[in-house]
Design an enzyme around this catalytic site. Structure first.
Site, PDB file in Angstrom:
ATOM      1  N   GLU A  56     -12.801 -31.817   7.234  1.00 47.75           N
ATOM      2  CA  GLU A  56     -12.183 -31.251   8.513  1.00 47.75           C
ATOM      3  C   GLU A  56     -13.211 -31.908   9.553  1.00 47.75           C
ATOM      4  OE1 GLU A  56     -11.942 -27.331   8.540  1.00 47.75           O
ATOM      5  OE2 GLU A  56     -11.502 -26.906   6.646  1.00 47.75           O
ATOM      6  N   ASP A  62     -16.448 -19.042  15.369  1.00 47.84           N
ATOM      7  CA  ASP A  62     -17.461 -19.659  14.692  1.00 47.84           C
ATOM      8  C   ASP A  62     -18.787 -19.137  14.693  1.00 47.84           C
ATOM      9  OD1 ASP A  62     -16.540 -22.057  13.381  1.00 47.84           O
ATOM     10  OD2 ASP A  62     -15.810 -22.490  15.273  1.00 47.84           O
TER      11      ASP A  62
END
Lengths: 272, 405
Positions: A50, A61
């Site tokens: 990824e 995040d």
């Protein structure tokens, strides 16, 4: 499903192994580093990657990837330069699935059609947009349908049966299962409901499931792999690299860590 | 099978752009809010607290000396500064705490910029004994230390946010991050008409009490509707609250005043409607400040409450459809208006509201040139006590400068 992803999951299934998909922020500390790192990690046992595009406001995040994104942005990384890098690295790892992960606004700024054309031209296989649930993804998915680029969606411990069906229906490639409530980041303990929720998904799934968010140790990776087709490891990998000063040490530490995860995953599959 | 239908749209704006972890919570909230909205008991309870605890209705005050000074404008101030806690924010937090109780959530989280929303949230949480955590950018904590203490005094925990630009947008990211992990027990009270559906609509409904009262009051005072409604726009909650009940009154001009900061050319401003482009941030599609790569540009304003690079999606729609007009006022002019209203009316406005006051000068000029007289309802969204300390430094400098000249 895209050829590389399909081939990869077929092979994993035949070999009875769980997939290992590291996440890296492209351009942390610079794109040349990422360009060099991916082939090395492939040798160390990664099955696919990824590739994160840095964003100023990465709301899905945790602190590790936030810091990583800020370092990359400070170095001048842009969505267009990430695509260029993907095109270059593609030559070295022609069969490895490469999944782009970017928030939606950089795609909007580039233009949806231009992004899809560009990503597909450089050889990306799939795209994950963490702030774009299926309900809002109609336009992007519509454009992607004309290209060999898979839209990957997420499911979470809170996802209802209805949402599991929606994501399975609309999404391509694989399902990204968020193994932990909350943001990305390495955890010492994993969600205890993991097996049960994955069981729910497995009952309706028609695609492979990769589990991400929170995985740190080879033991955790092995535990998760018992329920899924593979694992995504991001923050823990970035933590490992952050702890080193020189480029060489960062790369060596990353590869050693990937190798240890690989070993943990393979050991668990052999036992079961 | 659910369908791929985007919900919560104002024209082409709005929607629900959030990580999957939050989608079920937003669906749950949407249903719960729908039920509450149709439940007379909820409205009765809310009306009770708005009356007895907040002090509503707030007056619509004819500012005579200000009107005399402007000459051609008859200005009515909707006195949200007189709400308990000193700003309109409590209209929303109170309604949402009641909703959180219906949902069975025991913890409240919120982001805050100037600290007004944080104080209003902490107040409503204290009223019902709920746990309360407020995220605030480190930069804003420095600018608004008194509000930080107020929140603590009210029993809330203030969590400094050190990521990104350390202001409101980053506090919003951090609160959303908290919510993705805590959604099962926690209700997120967003402070403005931004965020994913149903927040913009729900908060607009809560704040519309401003416009509903003002509409009734101006009809009572003047026997007719005003020529214009004016309000400052950061995220846009006090302005949408004033505008919304007037949207169908085509003859009433709706004017939103954005933070011009150090000027639109300086790139240090908060004018997302005037100078931004359409993008996605914090869960909704709306006008935003971002660069050619889609990276969000931190906003700037002398007022922490207008220091936001986005704006509520309903405002984007009002601009796009031409129903409302958006203008900008720079820091310096807002400061002058802050002083002017204090001197002329004995009302110290919040820096945010001072932007709206300042725009009246320009409006008066245009009205004079057109040979007209106009009646204006202006939302005085908050009082300036929180800004007095900052103003002391800034205004002394400015007054000294002007004396030298």
């Amino acid at each position: 499903m895209g050829d590389r992803l399909e081939t990869c999951f077929d092979r994993l299934r035949t070999e009875g192994r769980a997939g290992l998909f590291p996440f890296v922020t492209a351009g942390d500390p610079d794109l040349g580093f990422t360009r060099e790192l991916l082939p090395l990690m492939t040798e160390a046992g990664a099955d696919g990657f990824e590739i994160g595009v840095p964003f100023s406001d990465p709301l899905a995040d945790g602190p590790t990837i936030q810091r990583s994104s800020m370092r990359s942005l400070a170095g001048g990384t842009r969505l267009s330069s990430v695509l260029e890098m993907v095109g270059e690295v593609r030559a070295d790892i022609p069969d490895t699935p490469l999944v782009l992960m970017t928030y939606y606004n950089p795609i909007i700024a580039m233009g949806l059609a231009e992004f899809v054309r560009g990503a597909s031209r450089v050889g990306a296989d799939a795209v994950i947009v963490p702030d774009l649930p299926p309900e809002e993804a109609g336009t992007l998915v519509g454009i992607m349908n004309d290209y060999p680029l898979e839209p990957v969606f997420m499911l979470a411990p809170t996802s209802t049966q209805e949402r599991i069906e929606l994501v399975t229906d609309v999404g391509g490639g694989f399902i990204y299962y968020v193994g932990q409530m909350g943001v990305t980041g390495a955890r010492d303990a994993l969600d205890s409901d993991l097996g049960a929720t994955l069981g729910k998904i497995n009952r309706v799934k028609n695609r492979p499931v990769l589990v991400g968010f929170g995985i740190k140790t080879p033991e955790q990776a092995a535990e998760v792999a018992g329920h899924a087709d593979g694992v995504i490891v991001g923050s823990a990998l970035i933590d490992v690299m952050e702890a080193q000063a020189s480029r060489e040490d960062k790369m060596r530490a990353a590869c050693d860590y990937i190798a240890s995860l690989r070993e943990g995953l393979d050991r668990s599959k052999t036992v079961s | 099978m659910s369908e791929m239908v985007s919900k919560g749209r104002f024209g082409r704006f709005g929607g629900r752009y959030v990580p999957e972890t939050l989608m079920p919570a937003l669906e749950e909230l949407e249903i719960a809010y729908g039920e509450a909205r149709g439940d007379p008991a909820y409205h009765e309870e809310l009306a009770y607290y708005l009356r007895e605890f907040v002090g509503r209705p707030t007056p619509l005050y004819l500012a005579e000396r200000l009107s005399d000074d402007l000459g051609v404008l008859k200005v009515y101030l909707k006195r949200e500064d007189l709400c308990h806690t000193g700003a309109h924010k409590i209209n929303n937090t109170l309604a949402q705490v009641l909703l959180a109780r219906r949902l069975g959530k025991t913890r409240i989280i919120a982001e805050t910029g100037a600290g007004q929303h944080g104080v209003a949230t902490a107040t409503a949480a204290a009223l019902f004994g709920l746990d309360c955590d407020i995220y605030m950018g480190e930069e804003d904590i420095g600018r608004q230390s008194l509000n930080v203490f107020r929140m603590r005094l009210l029993g809330a925990r203030v969590i400094p946010v050190t990521s990104g630009s350390k202001t409101l947008k980053d506090a919003t990211n951090e609160t959303l991050r908290d919510w993705t992990a805590s959604v099962r027990t926690t209700h997120y009270i967003i402070g403005s008409v931004v965020g994913p559906h149903p927040f913009p609509e729900m908060i607009r409904d809560c704040q519309s009490v401003i416009g509903r009262e003002a509409r009734e009051q101006i009809l009572e005072a003047e026997g007719r509707l005003p020529d214009a409604c004016v309000a400052c726009v950061g995220g846009g909650s006090n302005s949408i609250g004033l505008f919304h009940p007037f949207v169908d009154d085509a003859d009433v001009a709706l004017i939103g005043v954005e933070a011009g900061g150090r000027g639109l050319d300086s790139e240090e401003h908060g004018a997302s409607l005037t100078a931004g482009r359409v993008g996605v941030l914090h869960g909704c599609e709306t006008f935003l400040l971002y660069d050619d790569d889609g990276q969000i540009i931190p906003a700037h304003s002398v007022s922490a409450g207008l220091d936001y690079p986005g704006v509520g999606p309903e405002h984007s729609h009002l601009k796009d459809s031409g129903r409302a007009r958006y203008v900008t006022v720079e820091d310096h002019d807002a400061l002058k208006a802050f002083q002017k209203l204090s001197v002329l009316e004995g009302i110290i406005p919040a820096f945010e509201s001072a932007h709206a006051i300042s725009y009246l000068d320009r409006m008066a000029e245009e009205t004079r040139e057109a040979g007209e007289m106009k009646t204006v309802v202006l939302c005085l969204s908050g009082r300036g006590d929180k800004d007095v300390h900052q103003a002391e430094g800034l205004l002394t400098e400015m007054l000294d400068d002007e004396e030298v000249r």
